[in-house]
Write a protein that holds these residues in place. Structure first.
Motif, PDB file in Angstrom:
ATOM      1  N   THR A 168       0.844  -1.186   0.000  1.00  0.00           N
ATOM      2  CA  THR A 168       0.000   0.000   0.000  1.00  0.00           C
ATOM      3  C   THR A 168       0.887   1.247   0.000  1.00  0.00           C
ATOM      4  OG1 THR A 168      -0.144   0.011   2.411  1.00  0.00           O
ATOM      5  CG2 THR A 168      -1.899  -1.137   1.203  1.00  0.00           C
ATOM      6  N   SER A 169       0.303   2.332  -0.411  1.00  0.00           N
ATOM      7  CA  SER A 169       0.962   3.634  -0.386  1.00  0.00           C
ATOM      8  C   SER A 169       0.187   4.528   0.567  1.00  0.00           C
ATOM      9  CB  SER A 169       0.976   4.267  -1.774  1.00  0.00           C
ATOM     10  OG  SER A 169       1.717   3.474  -2.662  1.00  0.00           O
ATOM     11  N   PRO A 170       0.886   5.416   1.285  1.00  0.00           N
ATOM     12  CA  PRO A 170       0.169   6.309   2.200  1.00  0.00           C
ATOM     13  C   PRO A 170      -0.548   7.427   1.438  1.00  0.00           C
ATOM     14  CG  PRO A 170       2.512   6.794   2.250  1.00  0.00           C
ATOM     15  CD  PRO A 170       2.338   5.589   1.363  1.00  0.00           C
ATOM     16  N   VAL A 171      -1.746   7.747   1.894  1.00  0.00           N
ATOM     17  CA  VAL A 171      -2.529   8.850   1.346  1.00  0.00           C
ATOM     18  C   VAL A 171      -2.625   9.911   2.443  1.00  0.00           C
ATOM     19  CG1 VAL A 171      -4.891   9.501   0.706  1.00  0.00           C
ATOM     20  CG2 VAL A 171      -3.842   7.474  -0.296  1.00  0.00           C
ATOM     21  N   ASP A 172      -2.341  11.149   2.093  1.00  0.00           N
ATOM     22  CA  ASP A 172      -2.440  12.264   3.033  1.00  0.00           C
ATOM     23  C   ASP A 172      -3.924  12.576   3.261  1.00  0.00           C
ATOM     24  OD1 ASP A 172      -2.821  15.160   3.726  1.00  0.00           O
ATOM     25  OD2 ASP A 172      -0.627  15.079   3.824  1.00  0.00           O
ATOM     26  N   VAL A 173      -4.389  12.300   4.460  1.00  0.00           N
ATOM     27  CA  VAL A 173      -5.820  12.415   4.768  1.00  0.00           C
ATOM     28  C   VAL A 173      -6.318  13.849   4.610  1.00  0.00           C
ATOM     29  CG1 VAL A 173      -7.521  12.258   6.645  1.00  0.00           C
ATOM     30  CG2 VAL A 173      -5.937  10.362   6.214  1.00  0.00           C
TER      31      VAL A 173
ATOM     32  N   PRO B   2      -3.746   3.928   4.400  1.00  0.00           N
ATOM     33  CA  PRO B   2      -3.136   3.115   3.343  1.00  0.00           C
ATOM     34  C   PRO B   2      -4.040   3.065   2.121  1.00  0.00           C
ATOM     35  CG  PRO B   2      -4.161   1.695   4.984  1.00  0.00           C
ATOM     36  CD  PRO B   2      -4.288   3.112   5.492  1.00  0.00           C
ATOM     37  N   ALA B   3      -3.423   2.971   0.952  1.00  0.00           N
ATOM     38  CA  ALA B   3      -4.198   2.896  -0.289  1.00  0.00           C
ATOM     39  C   ALA B   3      -3.531   1.939  -1.264  1.00  0.00           C
ATOM     40  CB  ALA B   3      -4.320   4.274  -0.935  1.00  0.00           C
ATOM     41  N   HIS B   4      -4.361   1.205  -1.983  1.00  0.00           N
ATOM     42  CA  HIS B   4      -3.896   0.420  -3.115  1.00  0.00           C
ATOM     43  C   HIS B   4      -4.002   1.326  -4.334  1.00  0.00           C
ATOM     44  CE1 HIS B   4      -3.453  -3.419  -1.168  1.00  0.00           C
ATOM     45  NE2 HIS B   4      -4.688  -3.381  -0.706  1.00  0.00           N
TER      46      HIS B   4
ATOM     47  N   THR C  70      -8.402   0.088   8.649  1.00  0.00           N
ATOM     48  CA  THR C  70      -7.273  -0.747   8.229  1.00  0.00           C
ATOM     49  C   THR C  70      -7.459  -1.256   6.799  1.00  0.00           C
ATOM     50  OG1 THR C  70      -8.215  -2.806   9.108  1.00  0.00           O
ATOM     51  CG2 THR C  70      -6.844  -1.476  10.608  1.00  0.00           C
ATOM     52  N   GLN C  71      -8.675  -1.155   6.270  1.00  0.00           N
ATOM     53  CA  GLN C  71      -8.942  -1.571   4.891  1.00  0.00           C
ATOM     54  C   GLN C  71      -8.441  -0.471   3.963  1.00  0.00           C
ATOM     55  OE1 GLN C  71     -13.058  -2.327   3.978  1.00  0.00           O
ATOM     56  NE2 GLN C  71     -12.641  -2.607   1.829  1.00  0.00           N
ATOM     57  N   PRO C  72      -7.487  -0.781   3.097  1.00  0.00           N
ATOM     58  CA  PRO C  72      -6.927   0.266   2.236  1.00  0.00           C
ATOM     59  C   PRO C  72      -7.948   0.878   1.281  1.00  0.00           C
ATOM     60  CG  PRO C  72      -5.481  -1.641   2.288  1.00  0.00           C
ATOM     61  CD  PRO C  72      -6.776  -2.049   2.947  1.00  0.00           C
ATOM     62  N   LEU C  73      -7.762   2.156   1.019  1.00  0.00           N
ATOM     63  CA  LEU C  73      -8.527   2.857  -0.007  1.00  0.00           C
ATOM     64  C   LEU C  73      -8.102   2.305  -1.361  1.00  0.00           C
ATOM     65  CD1 LEU C  73      -7.866   6.527   1.217  1.00  0.00           C
ATOM     66  CD2 LEU C  73      -9.704   4.988   1.936  1.00  0.00           C
ATOM     67  N   ILE C  74      -8.863   2.602  -2.399  1.00  0.00           N
ATOM     68  CA  ILE C  74      -8.449   2.250  -3.757  1.00  0.00           C
ATOM     69  C   ILE C  74      -8.388   3.542  -4.568  1.00  0.00           C
ATOM     70  CG2 ILE C  74      -8.936   0.956  -5.861  1.00  0.00           C
ATOM     71  CD1 ILE C  74     -10.442  -1.089  -4.160  1.00  0.00           C
TER      72      ILE C  74
END
Length: 133
Positions: free
Chosen positions: A33-38, A117-119, A79-83
Motif C-alpha cells: 500500500t501507499s500512504p494517502v495524506d488524509v 493506506p491505499a492500493h 485498516t482496509q486500504p482505499l483504492i
C-alpha cells in the motif's frame, strides 16, 4: 443463510468504476500500500465542509453534502486500504482518483489521522475496471 453483498460501483462524470473488479485485480496481483495524506484528500474531496457546509462552496470531485452517511462513516474499518485509480489524461500525467473509501477518508479526517493506506491501480488496471455510462 448467507446474505449476498450488493455490487459496488463508483460513478464519476461519464465513468463508472467496478469496485469488485478492482478488488479482484488487487487480490490477483498483491502489492504494497501507499500512504494517502488524509487532510489533502479530504480537502480536495470537500469532506472538510460536510459538517459545516459553506453554501457558496461546491465540491468539484467529491460527494455532495447528502451523499456521505456520517454515522456509517464513523464505523468503517480504517485498516482496509482505499483504492486509488489512475485516469489517463491525454497530454498530462495520469490523474489519481479515489474510487473506494470516501467514508473511511471522512472518518480518518474527523479523527485527525495523518494518513491512510491505499492500493494504487495503474492506468492499465483502471481501464479494466472503468466503463462509460
Amino acid at each position: 443463510m448467507s446474505r449476498r453483498r450488493m455490487p459496488q460501483w463508483f460513478h464519476f462524470g461519464p465513468w463508472v468504476f467496478d469496485i469488485d473488479a478492482a478488488q479482484a485485480l488487487i487480490a490477483a496481483t498483491p502489492r504494497t500500500t501507499s500512504p494517502v495524506d488524509v487532510t489533502a484528500w479530504a480537502t480536495a474531496y470537500g469532506l472538510v465542509h460536510l459538517d459545516n457546509p459553506n453554501p457558496w462552496a461546491v465540491s468539484l470531485i467529491g460527494p455532495d453534502h447528502n451523499a456521505i452517511n456520517r454515522t456509517y462513516a464513523m464505523t468503517t474499518d480504517l485498516t482496509q486500504p482505499l483504492i486509488v485509480a489512475h485516469v489517463d489524461i491525454p497530454g498530462a500525467a495520469p490523474a489519481p482518483l479515489l474510487i473506494d473509501g470516501t467514508h473511511r477518508l471522512y472518518r480518518a479526517w474527523r479523527e485527525h489521522l495523518p494518513q491512510l493506506p491505499a492500493h494504487l491501480l495503474t492506468v492499465a488496471e483502471t481501464l479494466q475496471v472503468k466503463t462509460c455510462r
